[in-house]
Design a protein around this motif. Structure first.
Motif, PDB file in Angstrom:
ATOM      1  N   GLU A 297       0.825  -1.209   0.000  1.00 41.91           N
ATOM      2  CA  GLU A 297       0.000   0.000   0.000  1.00 41.91           C
ATOM      3  C   GLU A 297       0.864   1.267   0.000  1.00 41.91           C
ATOM      4  O   GLU A 297       0.538   2.251  -0.663  1.00 41.91           O
ATOM      5  CB  GLU A 297      -0.941   0.007   1.209  1.00 41.91           C
ATOM      6  N   LYS A 300       2.082   1.972  -3.397  1.00 42.78           N
ATOM      7  CA  LYS A 300       1.031   2.535  -4.252  1.00 42.78           C
ATOM      8  C   LYS A 300       0.808   4.012  -3.954  1.00 42.78           C
ATOM      9  O   LYS A 300       0.457   4.791  -4.837  1.00 42.78           O
ATOM     10  CB  LYS A 300      -0.292   1.787  -4.019  1.00 42.78           C
ATOM     11  N   ASN A 301       1.006   4.377  -2.673  1.00 44.89           N
ATOM     12  CA  ASN A 301       0.699   5.736  -2.231  1.00 44.89           C
ATOM     13  C   ASN A 301       1.608   6.116  -1.062  1.00 44.89           C
ATOM     14  O   ASN A 301       1.321   5.817   0.088  1.00 44.89           O
ATOM     15  CB  ASN A 301      -0.773   5.827  -1.803  1.00 44.89           C
ATOM     16  N   LYS A 302       2.731   6.781  -1.364  1.00 46.42           N
ATOM     17  CA  LYS A 302       3.708   7.153  -0.335  1.00 46.42           C
ATOM     18  C   LYS A 302       3.120   8.111   0.710  1.00 46.42           C
ATOM     19  O   LYS A 302       3.641   8.232   1.816  1.00 46.42           O
ATOM     20  CB  LYS A 302       4.935   7.793  -0.992  1.00 46.42           C
ATOM     21  N   GLU A 303       2.024   8.787   0.332  1.00 47.50           N
ATOM     22  CA  GLU A 303       1.402   9.724   1.263  1.00 47.50           C
ATOM     23  C   GLU A 303       0.934   9.014   2.530  1.00 47.50           C
ATOM     24  O   GLU A 303       0.898   9.606   3.617  1.00 47.50           O
ATOM     25  CB  GLU A 303       0.225  10.426   0.576  1.00 47.50           C
TER      26      GLU A 303
END
Length: 381
Positions: A297, A300-303
């Motif tokens: 995860e 997919k989304n470093k945020e």
């Protein structure tokens, strides 16, 4: 008649007690285990933070998730809505060696920590195995702001100049056997820079100082007790944000005494005690699988990692954005095993390996350090 009645009552009572005893035994046998998990306050372990803060993602997409009981301390681990384990988190601020010491005492089941302390304790006989990787790279050398260098080569030349003037350069590290400790010694050796850990030895060019964790590093730099530190993220970015020091090199670019650089070097991993693998195996594998899913995860989304790390560690979003771009989250063991063996070789040169790993082949070392069967169960679980 009265005697027969009393005998009958006694038999019924005995049956009731036996039945109740059986119920208690069944309840006890069905109780889920408690898995004690130790970790470090670093965004290297963002997979754990993301798993704790975003349970809905994992419940929906993977079926394995955590329920919070007490923030940052107690959780329940579920798989397909079945409770698998109670999770007790333990933050260790001093370093991975402290985690392995707790594991050797039977106080920790699973540890998130760097490879060198895991290797060091396994070599000494601690019954534990690496079961999964967590990430690669993610450390840096930070020099005090007033020192006139901007890169590694200039720093090495500055050390030589200071030695000629009779000054011994002081470099701080988190803890003996930490990955940063092993890497700075290896990099200095590659450059022909002599070092010591004995403050009475004035002949060495560099004095390595144990900071007993990383909390004191900014203050020690600011007060000129240190000239430089090697630290794990996000401490390098914290020091820079406070205008105390400057990063001159990230760990993947450091030279190695065994040849080349430390590009894509493994850093933190998941270690499980052999006792936990034998007696709490389902809980260990399910928890590791959750960390694997969290890694997917994050990639997919470093945020997710930025926000979770900032909240967990109490750092600014801007610091985490600067930090996390230097960390490569990857749970795979296949790419890092040869580089873990490179750590073993570096530690042998430094006199840190004197036990089970001292006189074995690379393949034997791999079998001692890793449990690849459990690793593949994590991937296929």
């Amino acid at each position: 008649m009265k005697k027969s009645y009393l005998v009958g009552i006694s038999i019924i009572s005995l049956i009731f007690v036996v039945s109740l005893s059986g119920c208690v035994q069944n309840q006890e046998s069905s109780e889920v285990p408690t898995l004690t998990v130790a970790y470090l306050p670093t965004d290297h372990h963002a997979a754990l933070f993301v798993a704790c803060y975003y349970p809905d993602i994992f419940k929906k997409n993977y079926g394995i998730y955590l329920k919070e009981v007490k923030p940052k301390e107690e959780y329940e681990l579920y798989k397909d809505d079945k409770k698998i384990a109670n999770i007790r988190l333990v933050e260790v601020t001093t370093g991975g060696a402290s985690i392995m010491n707790l594991m050797s005492q039977g106080k920790v089941d699973v540890g998130l920590l760097g490879y060198p302390p895991a290797i060091f304790y396994i070599d000494k006989g601690t019954k534990a195995k690496v079961i999964m990787n967590l990430h690669t790279e993610g450390s840096a050398v930070v020099v005090r702001k007033d020192i006139p260098v901007n890169n590694w080569k200039e720093f090495i030349n500055w050390i030589k100049e200071q030695h000629e003037k009779g000054y011994q350069v002081k470099i701080g590290h988190p803890l003996p056997t930490s990955i940063q400790y092993v890497m700075i010694k290896d990099a200095l050796r590659a450059e022909g820079i002599t070092y010591t850990e004995n403050p009475n030895n004035k002949s060495a060019m560099v004095l390595l100082i144990n900071c007993k964790g990383q909390k004191t590093m900014p203050q020690m730099l600011a007060q000129k007790e240190l000239d430089a530190v090697i630290a794990w993220e996000p401490m390098p970015e914290i020091i820079q944000s406070r205008d105390i020091g400057k990063v001159i090199i990230y760990s993947g670019d450091l030279p190695s005494a065994t040849g080349g650089t430390w590009a894509n070097h493994p850093c933190c991993c998941v270690v499980a005690s052999e006792n936990a693998l034998n007696n709490k195996k389902e809980a260990v594998i399910t928890f590791a699988k959750l960390l694997k899913d969290a890694t997917d995860e994050i990639n997919k989304n470093k945020e997710l990692a930025v926000k979770a790390s900032a909240k967990w560690l109490g750092t600014n979003i801007s610091i985490e954005e600067a930090s996390i771009k230097h960390i490569k989250y990857d749970y795979r063991l296949e790419p890092v095993i040869p580089k873990v063996i490179k750590f073993v070789d570096a530690m042998k040169l430094q006199g840190l390996i004197n036990g089970r790993l001292k006189n074995v082949s690379d393949k034997e070392a791999e079998n001692i350090i890793f449990d690849l069967k459990v690793y593949h169960e994590i991937l296929n679980n």
